[in-house]
Design an enzyme around this catalytic site. Structure first.
Site, short mmCIF file in Angstrom:
data_model
loop_
_atom_site.label_atom_id
_atom_site.label_comp_id
_atom_site.label_asym_id
_atom_site.label_seq_id
_atom_site.Cartn_x
_atom_site.Cartn_y
_atom_site.Cartn_z
N HIS A 155 1.33 -1.12 0.36
CA HIS A 155 0.28 -0.16 -0.11
C HIS A 155 1.01 1.60 0.13
O HIS A 155 0.32 2.44 -0.68
CB HIS A 155 -0.75 -0.28 0.96
N GLU A 156 1.56 1.52 0.87
CA GLU A 156 3.10 2.18 1.01
C GLU A 156 3.51 2.91 -0.11
O GLU A 156 3.76 4.08 -0.93
CB GLU A 156 3.39 2.21 2.86
N HIS A 166 1.27 3.70 -2.98
CA HIS A 166 1.72 6.09 -3.09
C HIS A 166 2.54 6.44 -4.12
O HIS A 166 2.36 7.92 -4.63
CB HIS A 166 1.58 6.30 -1.50
N GLU A 208 -5.90 6.59 -0.89
CA GLU A 208 -6.21 5.68 0.02
C GLU A 208 -6.28 4.71 -1.14
O GLU A 208 -6.51 3.44 -0.74
CB GLU A 208 -6.78 5.78 0.82
#
Length: 270
Positions: A125-126, A129, A188
């Site tokens: 997920h990070e 970004h 997100e």
């Protein structure tokens, strides 16, 4: 003043039209990758000076192990070379990735992740970004919002508009809740999707991303209504990740990678 506003809108249209996220969403990007890489590296170096870094060898090895399966599947256009991973000794339930190939994981989040798959969901997920250039987009949209407020204020002053302060405050709130926060929620959601795909091709069961957010929901704490938040609600994320399993389950089944990262006991931070 009208000419300034028109020029600003024209610039926005051109930039947005030329930039598209990995999921096909139009983006506003004013900065080069090299600029963002320099910002990310500088911020990371400052954090390493200001925050306590974990010296637990087993914890560091576990986080590095998961990361080593994830990052080879990131396009080299995003970052060339090794990714630097630092585990911060803190009870914060948090992690992050920065342009320039930097990843930070707080030991607090390791108490929420039950296994390597759930940590892979976090790291995926990070990194998502970074892949989607969300830092660039947030910085660009914030700068554009500030410019719009300046143009609006100057135009109102020139026309001697009554209640200028009140109108500008309303415009600021409109930008915050109508543009910047939805941008944050879109980021997100997009990072959730990119991260789930990234973990699947890296050999981690994508269903663990759903379990992760179920665990997050159990952490409790008052959360603002979704409209007033930069993040989707836990249930919104769970629903979205569940829905995307139809795409990522086959990706996982086709992966020949078999990660072997064993989670150690996580000591409480001081």
């Amino acid at each position: 003043m009208k000419k300034s506003l028109i020029a600003l809108l024209a610039l926005t249209t051109v930039v947005a039209a030329c930039s598209t996220s990995p999921t096909g969403r139009k983006q506003l990007l004013f900065h080069s990758s090299s600029q963002l890489d320099a910002m990310g590296t500088s911020s990371f170096e400052q954090m390493k000076k200001e925050q306590t870094i974990s010296t637990d060898k087993k914890v560091n090895a576990f986080v590095q192990c998961v990361t080593d399966y994830i990052t080879p599947n990131v396009n080299s256009k995003v970052h060339k070379g090794e990714w630097e991973v630092v585990v911060f000794d803190s009870n914060q339930i948090n992690a992050f990735a920065l342009p320039g190939g930097k990843i930070g994981v707080y030991t607090g989040i390791l108490n929420v992740t039950e296994n390597a798959g759930q940590l892979a969901a976090i790291i995926g997920h990070e990194v998502g970004h970074v892949i989607a250039q969300h830092s660039n987009e947030r910085l660009s949209s914030s700068q554009l919002s500030q410019a719009a407020l300046v143009v609006a204020g100057t135009t109102m002053a020139a026309k001697d508009v009554d209640n200028k302060t009140l109108l500008l405050a309303g415009l600021g709130l409109g930008l915050q809740y109508g543009v910047l926060m939805p941008y944050g929620r879109a980021h997100e959601t997009e990072a959730d999707i990119i991260g789930q795909e990234l973990m699947a091709v890296s050999g981690f069961d994508p269903k663990e991303s759903v379990k992760l957010w179920q665990n997050m929901a159990k952490q409790g704490g008052a959360a603002p209504p979704e409209f007033f938040s930069t993040h989707p609600s836990n249930q919104t994320r769970i629903n979205g990740l569940n829905k995307h399993l139809s795409k990522t389950n086959p990706m996982y089944a086709q992966s020949n990678v078999k990660p072997n990262c064993v989670k150690p006991a996580i000591p409480k931070s001081k």
